[in-house]
Structures are given as structure tokens and as C-alpha cells.
Design an enzyme around this catalytic site. Structure first.
Site, PDB file in Angstrom:
ATOM      1  N   SER A 243       7.400  -1.938  -0.004  1.00  0.00           N
ATOM      2  CA  SER A 243       6.397  -2.804   0.636  1.00  0.00           C
ATOM      3  C   SER A 243       7.096  -4.091   1.045  1.00  0.00           C
ATOM      4  O   SER A 243       8.186  -4.399   0.543  1.00  0.00           O
ATOM      5  CB  SER A 243       5.295  -3.111  -0.388  1.00  0.00           C
ATOM      6  OG  SER A 243       4.511  -4.203   0.013  1.00  0.00           O
TER       7      SER A 243
ATOM      8  N   TYR B 106       2.445  -5.979  -8.855  1.00  0.00           N
ATOM      9  CA  TYR B 106       2.752  -5.107  -7.710  1.00  0.00           C
ATOM     10  C   TYR B 106       4.044  -5.575  -7.029  1.00  0.00           C
ATOM     11  O   TYR B 106       4.916  -4.760  -6.694  1.00  0.00           O
ATOM     12  CB  TYR B 106       1.561  -5.151  -6.744  1.00  0.00           C
ATOM     13  CG  TYR B 106       1.676  -4.306  -5.500  1.00  0.00           C
ATOM     14  CD1 TYR B 106       1.321  -2.961  -5.509  1.00  0.00           C
ATOM     15  CD2 TYR B 106       2.094  -4.866  -4.286  1.00  0.00           C
ATOM     16  CE1 TYR B 106       1.391  -2.190  -4.345  1.00  0.00           C
ATOM     17  CE2 TYR B 106       2.163  -4.107  -3.126  1.00  0.00           C
ATOM     18  CZ  TYR B 106       1.816  -2.771  -3.156  1.00  0.00           C
ATOM     19  OH  TYR B 106       1.882  -2.014  -2.015  1.00  0.00           O
TER      20      TYR B 106
HETATM   21  N1  LIG Z   1      -1.997   0.514   2.985  1.00  0.00           N
HETATM   22  C1  LIG Z   1      -1.266  -0.576   2.934  1.00  0.00           C
HETATM   23  O1  LIG Z   1      -1.630  -1.596   3.520  1.00  0.00           O
HETATM   24  C2  LIG Z   1       0.054  -0.582   2.194  1.00  0.00           C
HETATM   25  C3  LIG Z   1       0.913  -1.690   2.342  1.00  0.00           C
HETATM   26  C4  LIG Z   1       2.143  -1.687   1.688  1.00  0.00           C
HETATM   27  C5  LIG Z   1       2.497  -0.617   0.874  1.00  0.00           C
HETATM   28  N2  LIG Z   1       1.645   0.422   0.718  1.00  0.00           N
HETATM   29  C6  LIG Z   1       2.063   1.507  -0.146  1.00  0.00           C
HETATM   30  O2  LIG Z   1       1.887   2.737   0.529  1.00  0.00           O
HETATM   31  C7  LIG Z   1       1.680   3.777  -0.424  1.00  0.00           C
HETATM   32  C8  LIG Z   1       0.482   4.600  -0.008  1.00  0.00           C
HETATM   33  O3  LIG Z   1      -0.664   3.788  -0.052  1.00  0.00           O
HETATM   34  P1  LIG Z   1      -1.948   4.054   0.843  1.00  0.00           P
HETATM   35  O4  LIG Z   1      -2.264   2.765   1.495  1.00  0.00           O
HETATM   36  O5  LIG Z   1      -1.785   5.271   1.650  1.00  0.00           O
HETATM   37  O6  LIG Z   1      -3.036   4.217  -0.320  1.00  0.00           O
HETATM   38  P2  LIG Z   1      -4.041   5.399  -0.721  1.00  0.00           P
HETATM   39  O7  LIG Z   1      -4.787   5.918   0.432  1.00  0.00           O
HETATM   40  O8  LIG Z   1      -4.795   4.846  -1.880  1.00  0.00           O
HETATM   41  O9  LIG Z   1      -3.052   6.540  -1.220  1.00  0.00           O
HETATM   42  C9  LIG Z   1      -2.367   6.440  -2.412  1.00  0.00           C
HETATM   43  C10 LIG Z   1      -1.940   7.829  -2.829  1.00  0.00           C
HETATM   44  O10 LIG Z   1      -1.254   7.693  -4.077  1.00  0.00           O
HETATM   45  C11 LIG Z   1      -1.822   8.620  -4.983  1.00  0.00           C
HETATM   46  N3  LIG Z   1      -1.687   8.161  -6.367  1.00  0.00           N
HETATM   47  C12 LIG Z   1      -2.121   7.010  -6.923  1.00  0.00           C
HETATM   48  N4  LIG Z   1      -1.825   6.993  -8.230  1.00  0.00           N
HETATM   49  C13 LIG Z   1      -1.187   8.167  -8.499  1.00  0.00           C
HETATM   50  C14 LIG Z   1      -0.624   8.743  -9.671  1.00  0.00           C
HETATM   51  N5  LIG Z   1      -0.656   8.111 -10.842  1.00  0.00           N
HETATM   52  N6  LIG Z   1      -0.040   9.960  -9.573  1.00  0.00           N
HETATM   53  C15 LIG Z   1       0.004  10.621  -8.392  1.00  0.00           C
HETATM   54  N7  LIG Z   1      -0.505  10.133  -7.255  1.00  0.00           N
HETATM   55  C16 LIG Z   1      -1.094   8.907  -7.315  1.00  0.00           C
HETATM   56  C17 LIG Z   1      -3.271   8.767  -4.555  1.00  0.00           C
HETATM   57  O11 LIG Z   1      -3.754  10.020  -4.977  1.00  0.00           O
HETATM   58  P3  LIG Z   1      -4.745  10.274  -6.215  1.00  0.00           P
HETATM   59  O12 LIG Z   1      -5.723   9.135  -6.230  1.00  0.00           O
HETATM   60  O13 LIG Z   1      -5.344  11.603  -5.858  1.00  0.00           O
HETATM   61  O14 LIG Z   1      -3.898  10.340  -7.412  1.00  0.00           O
HETATM   62  C18 LIG Z   1      -3.103   8.763  -3.039  1.00  0.00           C
HETATM   63  O15 LIG Z   1      -2.769  10.047  -2.587  1.00  0.00           O
HETATM   64  C19 LIG Z   1       1.556   3.089  -1.777  1.00  0.00           C
HETATM   65  O16 LIG Z   1       2.781   3.177  -2.471  1.00  0.00           O
HETATM   66  C20 LIG Z   1       1.253   1.651  -1.420  1.00  0.00           C
HETATM   67  O17 LIG Z   1       1.668   0.736  -2.418  1.00  0.00           O
HETATM   68  C21 LIG Z   1       0.440   0.476   1.363  1.00  0.00           C
END
Ligand SMILES: NC(=O)c1ccc[n+]([C@@H]2O[C@H](COP(=O)([O-])OP(=O)(O)OC[C@H]3O[C@@H](n4cnc5c(N)ncnc54)[C@H](OP(=O)(O)O)[C@@H]3O)[C@@H](O)[C@H]2O)c1
Length: 249
Positions: free
Chosen positions: A139, A153
Site C-alpha cells: 500500500s 496497518y
Molecule cells: N481498496 C483500497 O483502497 C486499498 C488501498 C491500499 C491497499 N489495499 C489492499 O488491497 C488488498 C485487497 O483489499 P480490497 O480493497 O480488495 O478489500 P476487500 O474487498 O475487503 O478484499 C479483501 C480480501 O481479503 C480477504 N481476507 C481478509 N482477511 C483474510 C484472512 N484472514 N484470510 C484470508 N483472506 C482474508 C477477504 O476475504 P474473506 O473476507 O472471505 O476472508 C477478501 O477476499 C488488501 O491487502 C488491502 O490492504 C486496498
């Protein structure tokens, strides 16, 4: 990506789910995990309905044994892993550091950093003979401080970049490349839900972006595809920014 075996953690929603669909559409054989079986099975069915290949395996990345099984089941299904996308994550707590409990801090570090460690450990064991590409989702909070009550985080995402660099050096002679994505806000379903609950917030965040725009998942996926293929053969140990310029200044 035809016939390449791609393993994705955190593939049940958001960026991971969009990447699973994108790789499957490129004829890859996709295995993805998450904790929510209903979402995972629904995505698996949606991809298979397009006559493409995807398998959901329920696994929690914080539990080492489940990650070991995820990797061994992928090998059992396909015999190898070509690409791994370690993406599972969530921003679990928001609040000032001095009010954060040890449990809240440890849970966040556990999910992001230990979860990425578990995935890397078993993926490297599976991939070091054959080589390939591993991509970890970090990130902008992995390269700079973010003072919005997300210190745990920030610490965990910085850790993912350190882990990426150290692992990349350990594997550099094995043709196994390991890189990290430096992403800012992305319009995933959950992000949009959270932001749209606060009127005017989307516009405020967009206005603060150097480009005036907030990334869509389609802005990020080409970089993941690039890192997955030989087009990026000389890139390893890098933290690559796809952030619309946020970390430039
Ligand atoms: N969206 C943003 O603005 C943003 C910005 C910077 C970085 N990121 C990073 O991008 C990545 C994806 O985020 P996203 O925005 O796509 O969020 P999201 O829609 O909430 O997806 C997160 C995914 O991680 C899985 N997950 C969470 N805890 C888990 C665990 N303990 N074991 C296995 N799977 C787990 C969730 O699945 P389950 O709930 O089914 O377990 C889901 O599939 C993350 O690493 C996040 O920190 C996102």
C-alpha cells in the site's frame, strides 16, 4: 497467461476477486482463497459459467496450517504454481495509536504481515525449483506514514515491503521473482460502500489525488498481469507504485 497456474489469497472480493476473473479470462488456471465460503463458491461458479477455470479453497491466511493446505491442494490439482498474488488484507482498526490495544495491533500485523509470511513460506517451497512470480499487495501506507489512525496497518504494510525485498534476494538465483504493489485508494465494492456512507467524501478524496482521480480495479490489474509475465523478467524485490502519483510528493 494460458494454462499458467495462479494462486490468489484474498480472492473472494475486491481486488483479489477482480484479479481472479482477469487471470481466468486470460486462460489461466486460477485457485483463490478467502474465509467466506459463500462468496468464494459464487465467484468460482461465475467464472466456470464462462467456461473458464477457477477453484475456491477456503483458507484463513493467519492460520499457517490452512495456508500450507491451500498450497499443497493447488499443487495436487495442477502440479505447480506459476504465479502467486498475496493480497488478503483488511484495515481492521481505526483510531489513535495510544488508544489501540495490543490485540488490535497484533491482529492487524497478523493478518497482513504474518499472513503474507505464511503464503510466501509455502509458495517459495513449491516454486523455488521451477521459478515464477510472486506479487504481494502492500500500500502507499507501506512506504509512507499515514496519520489517519491506521498505525498498525502502516506498520504491517511497511513490513510486507521489507519481507518482499528480503525474500526476493533469497530467491533471485532461482528465477523466482517477488515484488510488492504500492497502491492507494482503489474503488473496490467495500471501499465504495464505506466512502458513500459519508456524503461528499468521494469528491474530497478525488480532489486530494494528484490526478484528481481515484483508481479503479482496472487501473491496477494491468500491473499485476505485467508482474506475472516474463515482460517483467528483470524486476524483483521492487515496491512498484501504481498510485496516481500519491507517493511522488
Ligand atoms: N481498496 C483500497 O483502497 C486499498 C488501498 C491500499 C491497499 N489495499 C489492499 O488491497 C488488498 C485487497 O483489499 P480490497 O480493497 O480488495 O478489500 P476487500 O474487498 O475487503 O478484499 C479483501 C480480501 O481479503 C480477504 N481476507 C481478509 N482477511 C483474510 C484472512 N484472514 N484470510 C484470508 N483472506 C482474508 C477477504 O476475504 P474473506 O473476507 O472471505 O476472508 C477478501 O477476499 C488488501 O491487502 C488491502 O490492504 C486496498
Amino acid at each position: 497467461m494460458k494454462d499458467k497456474v495462479v494462486l490468489i489469497t484474498g480472492g473472494t472480493s475486491g481486488l483479489g476477486a477482480a484479479t481472479a476473473k482477469a487471470f481466468a479470462a486470460q486462460q489461466a488456471r486460477v485457485v483463490f482463497c478467502g474465509r467466506r465460503a459463500e462468496q468464494g463458491k459464487a465467484l468460482e461458479a461465475a467464472i466456470r459459467a464462462e467456461k473458464l477455470e477457477a477453484t475456491f479453497i477456503q483458507a484463513d491466511v493467519t492460520i499457517e496450517q490452512q495456508v500450507e493446505q491451500l498450497v499443497s491442494e493447488t499443487i495436487r490439482l495442477y502440479g505447480c504454481i506459476d504465479v502467486a498474488f498475496n493480497n488478503a488484507g483488511a484495515n481492521l482498526y481505526t483510531g489513535p495509536l495510544e488508544q489501540m490495544s495490543s490485540e488490535q495491533f497484533i491482529d492487524t500485523v497478523n493478518l497482513h504481515l504474518t499472513g503474507t509470511f505464511h503464503a510466501l513460506k509455502y509458495e517459495i517451497q513449491a516454486m523455488k525449483q521451477t521459478g515464477g512470480s510472486i506479487i504481494n499487495t502492500a500500500s502507499i501506507a507501506g512506504v509512507k506514514g499515514v496519520g489517519q489512525g491506521i498505525a498498525a496497518y502502516v506498520a504491517a504494510k511497511h513490513g510486507i515491503i521489507g519481507l518482499t525485498k528480503a525474500a526476493a534476494l533469497e530467491q533471485a538465483r532461482n528465477q523466482l521473482r517477488i515484488n510488492a504493489l504500492v497502491v492507494g485508494a482503489i474503488q473496490t465494492e467495500q471501499w465504495l460502500q464505506r466512502v458513500s456512507a459519508q456524503p461528499g467524501m468521494f469528491e474530497k478524496i478525488a480532489a486530494a489525488m494528484p490526478t484528481g482521480k481515484i483508481a479503479t480495479m482496472e487501473d491496477i490489474i494491468p500491473m499485476i498481469t505485467f508482474l506475472a509475465t516474463d515482460a517483467s523478467a528483470f524486476i524483483t524485490g521492487a515496491a512498484l507504485a501504481i498510485d496516481g502519483g500519491i507517493t511522488a510528493g
